[in-house]
Write a protein that holds these residues in place. Structure first.
Motif, mmCIF file in Angstrom:
data_model
loop_
_atom_site.group_PDB
_atom_site.id
_atom_site.type_symbol
_atom_site.label_atom_id
_atom_site.label_comp_id
_atom_site.label_asym_id
_atom_site.label_seq_id
_atom_site.Cartn_x
_atom_site.Cartn_y
_atom_site.Cartn_z
ATOM 1 N N ALA A 533 30.754 68.535 40.017
ATOM 2 C CA ALA A 533 30.524 67.100 40.210
ATOM 3 C C ALA A 533 30.921 66.670 41.614
ATOM 4 O O ALA A 533 30.219 65.881 42.268
ATOM 5 N N PHE A 534 32.031 67.199 42.079
ATOM 6 C CA PHE A 534 32.512 66.870 43.416
ATOM 7 C C PHE A 534 31.478 67.260 44.467
ATOM 8 O O PHE A 534 31.131 66.458 45.346
ATOM 9 N N ASN A 535 31.006 68.476 44.388
ATOM 10 C CA ASN A 535 30.073 68.952 45.401
ATOM 11 C C ASN A 535 28.682 68.331 45.263
ATOM 12 O O ASN A 535 27.902 68.339 46.224
ATOM 13 N N ASP A 540 29.271 62.806 52.004
ATOM 14 C CA ASP A 540 28.725 61.583 52.602
ATOM 15 C C ASP A 540 27.829 61.875 53.810
ATOM 16 O O ASP A 540 27.539 60.984 54.592
ATOM 17 N N GLY A 541 27.458 63.123 53.967
ATOM 18 C CA GLY A 541 26.588 63.494 55.076
ATOM 19 C C GLY A 541 27.308 64.288 56.141
ATOM 20 O O GLY A 541 26.875 65.369 56.538
ATOM 21 N N GLU A 542 28.475 63.771 56.613
ATOM 22 C CA GLU A 542 29.286 64.466 57.612
ATOM 23 C C GLU A 542 30.721 64.690 57.128
ATOM 24 O O GLU A 542 31.461 65.467 57.733
ATOM 25 N N LYS A 549 34.009 51.475 43.945
ATOM 26 C CA LYS A 549 34.508 50.323 43.218
ATOM 27 C C LYS A 549 34.020 50.382 41.773
ATOM 28 O O LYS A 549 33.164 51.200 41.413
ATOM 29 N N ASP A 550 34.532 49.486 40.956
ATOM 30 C CA ASP A 550 34.048 49.387 39.576
ATOM 31 C C ASP A 550 32.546 49.122 39.535
ATOM 32 O O ASP A 550 31.856 49.525 38.589
ATOM 33 N N SER A 551 32.021 48.499 40.569
ATOM 34 C CA SER A 551 30.592 48.194 40.632
ATOM 35 C C SER A 551 29.742 49.412 40.971
ATOM 36 O O SER A 551 28.516 49.377 40.867
ATOM 37 N N GLY A 552 30.395 50.491 41.402
ATOM 38 C CA GLY A 552 29.672 51.676 41.835
ATOM 39 C C GLY A 552 29.487 51.756 43.339
ATOM 40 O O GLY A 552 29.065 52.794 43.867
ATOM 41 N N GLU A 553 29.824 50.691 44.064
ATOM 42 C CA GLU A 553 29.695 50.683 45.525
ATOM 43 C C GLU A 553 30.701 51.633 46.156
ATOM 44 O O GLU A 553 31.887 51.612 45.834
ATOM 45 N N LYS A 554 30.228 52.455 47.082
ATOM 46 C CA LYS A 554 31.125 53.358 47.800
ATOM 47 C C LYS A 554 31.988 52.571 48.781
ATOM 48 O O LYS A 554 31.544 51.593 49.378
ATOM 49 N N ILE A 555 33.211 53.025 48.944
ATOM 50 C CA ILE A 555 34.053 52.524 50.029
ATOM 51 C C ILE A 555 34.517 53.709 50.857
ATOM 52 O O ILE A 555 34.482 54.855 50.406
ATOM 53 N N GLU A 582 31.878 75.506 54.850
ATOM 54 C CA GLU A 582 31.202 74.747 55.898
ATOM 55 C C GLU A 582 31.513 73.257 55.811
ATOM 56 O O GLU A 582 31.577 72.549 56.833
ATOM 57 N N LYS A 583 31.736 72.749 54.606
ATOM 58 C CA LYS A 583 32.055 71.336 54.459
ATOM 59 C C LYS A 583 33.530 71.068 54.757
ATOM 60 O O LYS A 583 33.875 69.987 55.242
#
Length: 790
Positions: A533-535, A540-542, A549-555, A582-583
Motif C-alpha cells: 500500500a505504501f509503495n 509524490d513524484g520526487e 486530511k479526513d477529507s482525503g486531501e494530501k498535505i 531508488e526511492k
C-alpha cells in the motif's frame, strides 16, 4: 582542547563545566540540578524554582516564566552593616554591578563567584544524592582592610503545591508559616493541595509536606510577610526589611507568605567564613531536622558534593568517544547524557517548558540514553509505561505522577513506542526474559506480560487502517502539531506507515524467538500488505507526501498550496527500509535540496503562513518557528541516521554539525540559547530570527542525538548478535576511538583510517586476532581491545 570561547563563556578544559563570565546572556542560560526526586532549575542570574517529585504539583517556591526579565527565583541579599551597602553576589535581584563575575554550571551543581567592595563571595549550589533539600554554601572572603559586619538575607515566595498559583489572593490564604527554634528553620505548609486527589470533592485535601529554609548560623531575624519585607509599593531591589534592618518575625496564616531569614557573620580583614543555607521540602519537622543534622559540618557538606560529582562521573564516563571533532566529543561524552537524564527523565521541566508529567512516547525515547550505560534503567522505564497502557492497547498520551491522572487521546503513535523501545532493550542485552515480566494495565488490575503489552499496542494500530491500507493519523502521529488532521479517523500518515512497518518486522523476529509462530506469520503478512500500500500510494513524484486530511486531501505534498515536503516521511522511508532503493535515494536528495539548511534539516518547507483548522495548531505558529518550518531538533537527528544508512557521509556529517549547539553557540547573540545543551528548535529561514535556538533542555533530541552520532556516524551499535561496526565518517579523519559497554564487557575500539575512507570495514582485530565480518560477537571478558581498519 578547544574551549569554544565566546564573549559570554566557554567550556572548562576538561569539559565538565560550562563557565559563564557575563551575567547578562542573550537569554537566561540555566542548569538543571536533580537527584531524581528533588530538583531545581537555576539561571546564570539566580532565577529559578525547586520541587519534589513533580515540578508542577509540588513546587517549593513561586516562579513565573519570563525569559526577558528572569526575575523570579530564590534570592539572597548581602548587607554590609557598617556601610549600609546592599548587593546580590549572583546579581539578581539587587542588580548592582559586581566584578569578576563567574558562573560555572557542572553536572549536579552550580558555582557562582563575584567581588563587591573587596568582598569575594563564592556560592556553591547542589542537591545531595539522597535528600529532599538543596544546599547553598557561601564562602565569603574579606579582602578589605577592616572587619566585615555582614548580614545575609534570603527571599522567595512560598508556593507549596501546584505551580498554578496566579490567583495569589486565593492561594495565599491556605499557607501557614512558623519559625521552629528546634530546627533553626522557617517552615511553611499548606491547608490545601490543589491537585486532583481526595475522596470528598474538588480541592479538599491537605498538602502533606513542609517547605523549609535553615542555616548553619543561628537565625535571629526573619520575615514571613511579603508586605512587611518589601514595603508598600516597594520592590525587590530595595526591600524595606533589608534597607531598614527591620523584621517583624510575624508568622501564621494571614499574610502573603515569603521566606526571608537573616544570618549574620563578622569576618576580620583577610579572613573568610562560610555561611550555608538549606532549602527543601520534608514530610514533617522531625524529618527536616534529621536531614539538617547530616550537614552540620562543612566537611559533611563537601563530602556530599563529592558524592554528587562521583555519581555523575560514574554515569557519564561509561560511554566515551575521542574524535577529531571536539564539539562532538563534548556533547557525547557529557552534556547530551546529562541533559537527557537530568532534564528529561528526572526533572521533566526547564525554563521554556514546565511539565512534571511523563509523556508516553517522550520518556520512553529518552530512556534510550541508558542502554550503553545501565540497561536496567531503560527496563524500569518500559515497565512504568506499560502500567499506563489500557487493556485495548491504547495509552495515556501523558500522565502525572502523584495523582496518576493523564490524558487519553487518539494520538496514533504513542502506543507503538512501547514495542519499539523494548526491542532496542532486547538487542542491547539479549535478555528475552523481560517479555515474561508482568505489569498491570492502567484501567484494570489485570496483569499481563510485557510481550502481550507490546502485542496489544501493535494490534490496536492494525485496527486503525484506511481503506487503502495506510495507518490512520488520528489526533496526530509523532507530530503533536497535526492535532486536527485525522480527528474523524479517516486521515492517513505516511510516517506512521514507515514506523509501523519497522515494528512489524522487529516483532516478527521477537515472536519467532518466543515461539509464537502464528503471530510471526501474521506480522509478516501485515508488513507485506503495508509495504504494498505504501509503495502504491505514498510516492509524490520526487519524494513521499506527509499525510492526508479526513477529507482525503494530501498535505505536505507537491500538490499542497502551502507546505510541500515533510522531513519524517523521507528519513523513515530509509530507516524502516520500506522503500525501494531508488526511492530512498530520491527522498534523501529531496531532503538535501529542500530541507537541509544552515541550522540543520527543517521539519517541513515552506512554513505555513495561513492557519488551517483541518491540520492543527502547527499551522498557527509563526512561520519558521518550532514545527512550522523550523529545525525541530528531535526529527533533525533522524536525518543524520538516514544519511548515514544511505552512506552519504558529507550530508550525514553536515546534518549532525548544523544542529550542534557548541558550534551554533559560537555566534551567541544570534543563536541565543545555551551552547551546552540541545534546543528543541532552531528558527527556520521563514523567520526573521533565522538561526535562533529555543526550548532548550526539555527536548527529546538529546538522547537521539547521542544515539545517531555513536551508532551511525561513529558506527558502533548493538544488533541482535553483537556489536555492528559500520561507520560513516568524514574521510579526513585519520583515527578515532569509542569506549562502549555491551553486555557487561567494555570494548575499547580504535578506528584507523589510513586509506582516507568514509565507510567500509577492511579488517577488525579483537585483542589482536582478526575476526570475520564486521559484527563483534558478545564476549565473556570484562574488557576487550578492538582495532578497526577502514
Amino acid at each position: 582542547m578547544n574551549n569554544f570561547n565566546t564573549q559570554y563563556g566557554s567550556f572548562s578544559s576538561d569539559g565538565k563545566e560550562y563557565i559563564i563570565n557575563r551575567v547578562i546572556t542573550p537569554k537566561p542560560w540555566v542548569n538543571i540540578i536533580t537527584n531524581g526526586r528533588y530538583g531545581m532549575v537555576i539561571s546564570q542570574a539566580g532565577g529559578g524554582f525547586s520541587w519534589l517529585d513533580h515540578s508542577e504539583f509540588n513546587r517549593l517556591n513561586r516562579w513565573h516564566q519570563d525569559l526577558i526579565k528572569d526575575d523570579w527565583g530564590k534570592y539572597f541579599y548581602f548587607s554590609n552593616n557598617k556601610t549600609g551597602e546592599v548587593w546580590s553576589p549572583v546579581w539578581m535581584p539587587v542588580k548592582k554591578d559586581v566584578s569578576d563575575y563567574q558562573c560555572r554550571f557542572g553536572h549536579g551543581y552550580a558555582v557562582f563567584s563575584s567581588v563587591y567592595g573587596g568582598i569575594k563571595v563564592t556560592l556553591t549550589v547542589f542537591i545531595p544524592t539522597d535528600e529532599n533539600l538543596e544546599i547553598w554554601k557561601f564562602k565569603i572572603e574579606n579582602g578589605s582592610k577592616e572587619e566585615l559586619d555582614l548580614s545575609i538575607v534570603s527571599y522567595f515566595e512560598w508556593c507549596l503545591g501546584s505551580s498554578s498559583d496566579f490567583h495569589r489572593e486565593f492561594h495565599k490564604t491556605f499557607i501557614e508559616t512558623e519559625f521552629s527554634k528546634a530546627i533553626n528553620s522557617l517552615v511553611a505548609t499548606k491547608k490545601l493541595w490543589e491537585i486532583p486527589l481526595g475522596d470528598r470533592g474538588h480541592w479538599n485535601i491537605e498538602y502533606p509536606y513542609y517547605g523549609f529554609i535553615s542555616s548553619n548560623k543561628t537565625i535571629k531575624d526573619f520575615e514571613a510577610e511579603k508586605e512587611n519585607f518589601i514595603g508598600k509599593y516597594g520592590s525587590l531591589d530595595k526591600p524595606r526589611s533589608v534597607t531598614e534592618n527591620s523584621y517583624s518575625r510575624e508568622t501564621g496564616r494571614w499574610g502573603d507568605p515569603i521566606a526571608a531569614v537573616k544570618a549574620d557573620t563578622k569576618i576580620t580583614a583577610g579572613e573568610n567564613d562560610t555561611v550555608v543555607f538549606f532549602l527543601g521540602i520534608g514530610e514533617n519537622k522531625d524529618a527536616i531536622g534529621k536531614s539538617l543534622n547530616k550537614y552540620k559540618s562543612e566537611e559533611a557538606i563537601n563530602d556530599a558534593l563529592d558524592k554528587v560529582k562521583a555519581n555523575w562521573e560514574s554515569l557519564l564516563t561509561k560511554l566515551a568517544i575521542d574524535t577529531p571533532d571536539e564539539a562532538m566529543n563534548l556533547m557525547v561524552n557529557r552534556w547530551l547524557r546529562y541533559q537527557a537524564i537530568a532534564g528529561r527523565l528526572w526533572a521533566r521541566t526547564a525554563y521554556y517548558q514546565q511539565s512534571g508529567a511523563f509523556g508516553f512516547r517522550d520518556q520512553l525515547q529518552d530512556s534510550l540514553v541508558f542502554l550503553p550505560l545501565d540497561p536496567s534503567l531503560t527496563l524500569n522505564q518500559i515497565r512504568l509505561h506499560a502500567r499506563h497502557q489500557f487493556e485495548d492497547g491504547t495509552v495515556l498520551h501523558w500522565w502525572h505522577p502523584i495523582s496518576e491522572t493523564g490524558l487519553a487521546t487518539q494520538m496514533t503513535d504513542d502506543l507503538l513506542w512501547l514495542p519499539y523501545i523494548t526491542y532496542h532493550y532486547i538487542i542491547e542485552t539479549g535478555d528475552y526474559s523481560i517479555f515474561d515480566i508482568k505489569e498491570p494495565y492502567y484501567n484494570s488490575e489485570k496483569e499481563d506480560t510485557i510481550l502481550n503489552h507490546c502485542y496489544e499496542a501493535i494490534d490496536k494500530v492494525l485496527t486503525r487502517m484506511s481503506p487503502r491500507g495506510l495507518p490512520l493519523i488520528g489526533a496526530g502521529d509523532w507530530n503533536d502539531g497535526f492535532s486536527a488532521v485525522g480527528l474523524e479517523m479517516k486521515g492517513e500518515s505516511v510516517w506512521l506507515a514507515e514506523f509501523l512497518y519497522d515494528i512489524l518486522n522487529k516483532f516478527k523476529i521477537v515472536s519467532k524467538r518466543k515461539g509464537n509462530e502464528h503471530i510471526a506469520v501474521k506480522y509478516a503478512e501485515k508488513a507485506e500488505l503495508l509495504k504494498k500500500a505504501f509503495n502504491e500510494y505514498a510516492w509524490d513524484g520526487e519524494y513521499y507526501w506527509g499525510a492526508t486530511k479526513d477529507s482525503g486531501e494530501k498535505i505536505l505534498s507537491k500538490e499542497s498550496q502551502q507546505s510541500k515536503i515533510y522531513l519524517n516521511a523521507q528519513t523513515w522511508s530509509v530507516i524502516s527500509s520500506i522503500a525501494p532503493e531508488e526511492k530512498k535515494k530520491a527522498a534523501m536528495e529531496a531532503v538535501t535540496k529542500n530541507l537541509l539548511k544552515d541550522y540543520g534539516t527543517l521539519l517541513l518547507n515552506p512554513a505555513y503562513s495561513i492557519p488551517d483548522k483541518y491540520i492543527g495548531y502547527l499551522t498557527r505558529y509563526a512561520p519558521g518557528r518550532r514545527e512550522n518550518g523550523g529545525t525541530y531538533t528531535h526529527a533533525a537527528t533522524w536525518s543524520v541516521w538516514a544519511y548515514a544508512l544511505m552512506k552519504q557521509p558529507e550530508q550525514a556529517y553536515e546534518s549532525y554539525k548544523r544542529i550542534n549547539p557548541v558550534l551554533n553557540g559560537m555566534d551567541p547573540d544570534k543563536y541565543s540559547a545555551e551552547p551546552y545543551v540541545t534546543p528543541g528548535n532552531i528558527e527556520g529561514p521563514d523567520s526573521p530570527k533565522y538561526g535562533m535556538g529555543g526550548w532548550t533542555w526539555y527536548t527529546g533530541s538529546a538522547s537521539w542525538y547521542q544515539k545517531v552520532i555513536v551508532d551511525f556516524i561513529l558506527g558502533v551499535r548493538a544488533v541482535e548478535d553483537g556489536l555492528l561496526i559500520d561507520p560513516c565518517i568524514p574521510k579526513e579523519w585519520n583515527s578515532y576511538s569509542v569506549k562502549r559497554i555491551y553486555r557487561d564487557t567494555t570494548y575499547n575500539i580504535k578506528f584507523i583510517n589510513s586509506s582516507g575512507s568514509s565507510f567500509g570495514v577492511k579488517e577488525i582485530k579483537l585483542d589482536g586476532v582478526a575476526i570475520e565480518g564486521n559484527v563483534i560477537k558478545p564476549q565473556s571478558k570484562a574488557e576487550c581491545n578492538v582495532e578497526v581498519y577502514l
